[in-house]
Design an enzyme around this catalytic site. Sequence first.
Site, short mmCIF file in Angstrom:
data_model
loop_
_atom_site.label_atom_id
_atom_site.label_comp_id
_atom_site.label_asym_id
_atom_site.label_seq_id
_atom_site.Cartn_x
_atom_site.Cartn_y
_atom_site.Cartn_z
N TYR A 35 -16.05 37.67 -43.37
CA TYR A 35 -15.18 37.80 -42.19
C TYR A 35 -15.81 38.77 -41.18
CZ TYR A 35 -14.43 41.92 -44.92
OH TYR A 35 -14.67 43.06 -45.63
N SER A 68 -17.47 50.09 -40.77
CA SER A 68 -17.61 51.54 -40.96
C SER A 68 -19.05 52.00 -41.08
CB SER A 68 -16.79 52.01 -42.16
OG SER A 68 -17.25 51.42 -43.35
N THR A 101 -13.81 50.37 -45.40
CA THR A 101 -13.85 51.06 -46.69
C THR A 101 -15.26 51.50 -47.10
OG1 THR A 101 -14.10 48.99 -47.91
CG2 THR A 101 -11.85 49.79 -47.55
N LYS A 174 -15.91 55.50 -52.98
CA LYS A 174 -15.75 54.06 -53.19
C LYS A 174 -16.57 53.69 -54.43
CE LYS A 174 -15.83 49.56 -51.00
NZ LYS A 174 -16.16 48.72 -49.84
N GLU A 294 -36.43 74.13 -57.67
CA GLU A 294 -36.73 73.45 -56.40
C GLU A 294 -35.46 73.00 -55.69
OE1 GLU A 294 -37.37 72.38 -59.36
OE2 GLU A 294 -36.43 70.43 -59.59
N1 DAS Z 1 -16.66 45.78 -43.37
C1 DAS Z 1 -16.68 46.92 -44.20
C2 DAS Z 1 -16.42 48.19 -43.45
O1 DAS Z 1 -16.08 48.16 -42.28
C3 DAS Z 1 -15.89 46.80 -45.46
C4 DAS Z 1 -14.45 47.23 -45.44
O2 DAS Z 1 -13.86 47.72 -44.51
O3 DAS Z 1 -13.84 47.05 -46.51
O4 DAS Z 1 -16.56 49.21 -44.08
#
Ligand code: DAS
Length: 329
Positions: A35, A68, A101, A174, A294
């Site tokens: 998507y 994201s 996510t 995650k 280190e």
């Molecule tokens: N498309 C990814 C993002 O924007 C996945 C998500 O949102 O679950 O991180």
Amino acid sequence: MPAPTAASALPHVVILATGGTIAGSSDSNTDTTDYLPGAIGVADLIAAVPEITQVAQVSGHQVANVASSDVDQQVLLTLSRRITATLADPQVHGVVVTHGTDMLAESAFFIDLTVRSTKPVVFVGAMRPATAISADGPMNLLNAVTLAASAQSAGRGTLVALNDRIGSAYYTLKTHATSLDTFGADEQGYLGLMVAGKPHFYFEPALPTGRPSFDIAGLDRLPRVDVLYAHQDQGPELLDAAVAGGARGVVIAGSGNGTLTESLKQRVQELDARGFPVVRSSRTHNGYVTPKAEGIASGIHSPSKARWVLALALARNEPLAQIRAHFGA
Ligand code: DAS
């Protein structure tokens, strides 16, 4: 059944939208992987969950509308300032951030480090796009707004709310590429659970141990910090490329307890001698990386979270001893 609360008596929650799958759209209602993320605006996200108006007075603002992976430092600096300004309004009870996510854990962590308010800030996303059968976004959003409107959510740092779980942004990661049950913290667990539309917190409010706080006033860009992933046969070439390419610091997702190959270890020691910070974190994403000769041990922080700690500390020109202290060393 209790009498409905008058809308004007409900807490005011501001929703700041940044995109992601929760705002994702597809022509097929069985498509959960291909998507378009960040396709739906904040007004439509709110309109899809009319039940929200029974728990809070909400207003929505679009900060970005991207996947994201494209929530970069500019978006995060803008978001952090926006949250601080929003929470300074005595009329506002809390903020919800809708977010993809994939990078939600590190963005929520960044906000946790840079916003100083005891009012609730709740990050939320979805694993299925808005157009999918059994999309998880609407319930997640309702839960997040309920949390942000709840007096019980205050003084706990930034929260992450998905799949009925309430987690601390400081610790949450995650953990699964596609499952709905993906956010968690193996060591620290959850702060609570949404039960029949209400938060049930397991503990009284508390902040994560040693959580640093960074003032971003006046910062319009953060120093470059690169992350390298450990593997067998690893030499210093990519580390050298990062330094030559302009990185001001590097995080290595080392094996186990932040272990490096011998040749990489030597290069890190040479960089130590020059005062160039290299943080040893762990690709296991669990446990506590301990100091060795280190580099700087990341302590509890995963590689991507250690990256923000290092970048924010470097942006403030902090000395190496102070930087080490942020990681518990
Ligand atoms: N498309 C990814 C993002 O924007 C996945 C998500 O949102 O679950 O991180």
